[in-house]
Scaffold this motif. Structure first.
Motif, PDB file in Angstrom:
ATOM      1  N   GLY A  12       0.720  -1.094  -0.016  1.00 35.94           N
ATOM      2  CA  GLY A  12      -0.013  -0.061  -0.092  1.00 35.94           C
ATOM      3  C   GLY A  12       0.843   1.380  -0.039  1.00 35.94           C
ATOM      4  O   GLY A  12       1.880   1.221  -0.432  1.00 35.94           O
ATOM      5  N   THR A  13       0.252   2.370   0.716  1.00 42.65           N
ATOM      6  CA  THR A  13       1.059   3.502   0.598  1.00 42.65           C
ATOM      7  C   THR A  13       2.558   3.421   1.123  1.00 42.65           C
ATOM      8  O   THR A  13       3.682   3.807   0.304  1.00 42.65           O
ATOM      9  N   ILE A  14       3.111   2.895   2.211  1.00 43.89           N
ATOM     10  CA  ILE A  14       4.171   2.548   2.668  1.00 43.89           C
ATOM     11  C   ILE A  14       5.017   1.489   2.071  1.00 43.89           C
ATOM     12  O   ILE A  14       5.987   1.655   1.184  1.00 43.89           O
ATOM     13  N   LYS A  35      -0.086  -8.931  -1.984  1.00 45.56           N
ATOM     14  CA  LYS A  35      -1.500  -8.164  -2.165  1.00 45.56           C
ATOM     15  C   LYS A  35      -2.658  -9.177  -1.926  1.00 45.56           C
ATOM     16  O   LYS A  35      -2.332 -10.162  -1.974  1.00 45.56           O
ATOM     17  N   TYR A  95       0.680 -11.466  11.950  1.00 47.55           N
ATOM     18  CA  TYR A  95       1.682 -12.118  11.145  1.00 47.55           C
ATOM     19  C   TYR A  95       2.813 -12.482  11.982  1.00 47.55           C
ATOM     20  O   TYR A  95       3.903 -13.468  11.595  1.00 47.55           O
ATOM     21  N   GLY A 111       2.126   1.626  12.876  1.00 46.82           N
ATOM     22  CA  GLY A 111       0.967   1.291  13.292  1.00 46.82           C
ATOM     23  C   GLY A 111       0.933   0.164  14.501  1.00 46.82           C
ATOM     24  O   GLY A 111      -0.096  -0.018  14.974  1.00 46.82           O
ATOM     25  N   ARG A 169      -2.294  15.455   9.032  1.00 47.09           N
ATOM     26  CA  ARG A 169      -3.294  15.435   7.736  1.00 47.09           C
ATOM     27  C   ARG A 169      -4.335  14.437   8.194  1.00 47.09           C
ATOM     28  O   ARG A 169      -4.063  13.579   9.030  1.00 47.09           O
ATOM     29  N   ASP A 172      -4.539  10.101   3.557  1.00 43.39           N
ATOM     30  CA  ASP A 172      -3.499  10.002   2.540  1.00 43.39           C
ATOM     31  C   ASP A 172      -4.047  10.409   1.162  1.00 43.39           C
ATOM     32  O   ASP A 172      -5.366  10.286   1.362  1.00 43.39           O
ATOM     33  N   GLN A 301       4.240  12.402   5.338  1.00 46.60           N
ATOM     34  CA  GLN A 301       3.765  11.153   6.131  1.00 46.60           C
ATOM     35  C   GLN A 301       3.817   9.698   4.853  1.00 46.60           C
ATOM     36  O   GLN A 301       4.218   8.871   5.609  1.00 46.60           O
TER      37      GLN A 301
END
Ligand code: NAD
Length: 337
Positions: A12-14, A35, A95, A111, A169, A172, A301
């Motif tokens: 994803g984003t990171i 994914k 995980y 997170g 923010r 994202d 971020q």
């Protein structure tokens, strides 16, 4: 020298940025990314040449969508020596047992709680603490921002206390689910969790934080007040910041008035995804008065933690003992001066 085999769980984003950054290093390689759904990000990962691994129950959906799959997430754990877990907050924890049973290393993100790993990472502040570790955690984007500027100041001029307000923010740029889209939301549970998160790397630091969520997607902005052990001049502080890794000093007189202009500047730099990896500090907004220091800093971020993940791999996989050398290698590969 054989390259460290890196898997990225959660593209994803990171995760997508970490995968791109790892593939630019000479001493590590991406052996696969995961994914869960055959969406546009899965297709773009395949187009970029990454091998895709999916949960067993998603195999059929990827086959139907005609997106090539190399194997299951369990099989990626067999192919990698280290996983960078970039799944949403709280999922990484689930995980950990899987990584443990595969006998591999893993890096979690901000997170997850510090208690999951017992070690949290920042390249500037504590590179060597993750040396050879099986598990570590790269702290959040806001915490990375605070550590990048506070740790060099504390090293040169001892810090008595920090009072920081984080204007965060809302979400994202690629997310249309969250908000607020209009208004400002204070975090009423005080002090906020950001101070304790900084302490997961600098336990001795007396830091107090407040936070407000704002209807913007571009960057976070911090207002930071530091009580120093002794008086110091503004120019001395600027000198420390100039020599601090991944801190970029800008001047509002050049037109960089706020986060909108900074992200436009990021696009002009021509980096991957227009990322601004550095913590951006307005030099004309730094002011020392007696033993108090005040400054503003902006945090992209989506990307500031990306070079830290690369350095954390180097520390955990014992690829480079010296923090400064690792930071230089990562910076060079990502176009950070
Ligand atoms: P994201 O939602 O953009 O990406 C997470 C990815 O993980 C998605 O591709 C999602 O499909 C995938 N995923 C979901 N459940 C999964 C599962 N069970 N197994 C495998 N993959 C799964 O999230 P993000 O913003 O990239 O955040 C990832 C981590 O990085 C979080 O811990 C977050 O707190 C931290 N972080 C986020 C930011 C930020 O501003 N986005 C900044 C710093 C750190």
């Amino acid at each position: 020298m054989s390259k460290a085999k890196v898997g990225v769980n959660g593209y994803g984003t990171i995760g997508k940025r970490v995968a791109a950054a790892v593939s630019k290093q000479e001493d590590m390689e991406v052996v696969g990314v995961t994914k869960t759904k055959p969406n546009f990000e899965a297709r773009s990962a395949a187009d970029r040449g990454f091998d895709i691994y999916v949960p067993e129950e998603s195999l059929r959906a990827f086959e139907d969508a005609d997106i090539p799959v190399k194997g299951t997430i369990r099989e990626l754990c067999g192919a990698a020596e280290i996983i960078v877990d970039c799944t949403p907050g709280g999922i990484g924890r689930k995980y950990k047992a899987e990584y443990e049973s595969a006998g591999i290393k893993a890096i979690f993100q901000g997170g997850e709680d510090h208690s999951l790993t017992g070690i949290s990472f920042n390249s500037t502040a504590n590179y060597s603490e993750s040396w050879g570790a099986q598990f570590s955690r790269v702290v959040s984007c806001n915490t990375t921002g605070l550590l990048r500027t506070l740790s060099p100041i504390d090293r040169k001029i001892k810090i008595k206390a920090v009072y920081a307000t984080l204007i965060r923010r809302a979400t994202d740029p690629g997310d249309s689910k969250s908000g607020p889209v209009n208004g400002l939301e204070p975090t009423v549970k005080l002090p906020t969790h950001h101070g304790p998160d900084v302490k997961s790397v600098m336990p001795w630091l007396n830091i107090n934080t407040m936070a407000v969520k704002a209807s913007t997607t571009l960057m976070h902005l911090h207002t930071v007040a530091v009580e120093m052990e002794k008086e110091s001049g503004t120019e001395d502080i600027l000198e420390i910041m100039r020599s601090s890794p991944r801190v970029r000093l800008i001047n509002s007189k050049s037109g960089l008035k706020g986060t909108a202009e900074i992200m436009e500047f990021g696009k002009d730099l021509g980096r991957d995804r227009s990322d601004m990896y550095e913590i951006v500090v307005w030099e004309d907004g730094v002011k020392a008065v007696g033993n108090m220091l005040y400054y503003y800093q902006a945090i992209h971020q989506e990307s500031d933690v990306v070079p830290e993940n690369v350095d954390c791999i180097r520390s955990m996989c014992k690829l480079e003992e010296d923090a400064h050398t690792s930071v230089s290698k990562t910076n060079r590969s990502l176009g950070i001066n």
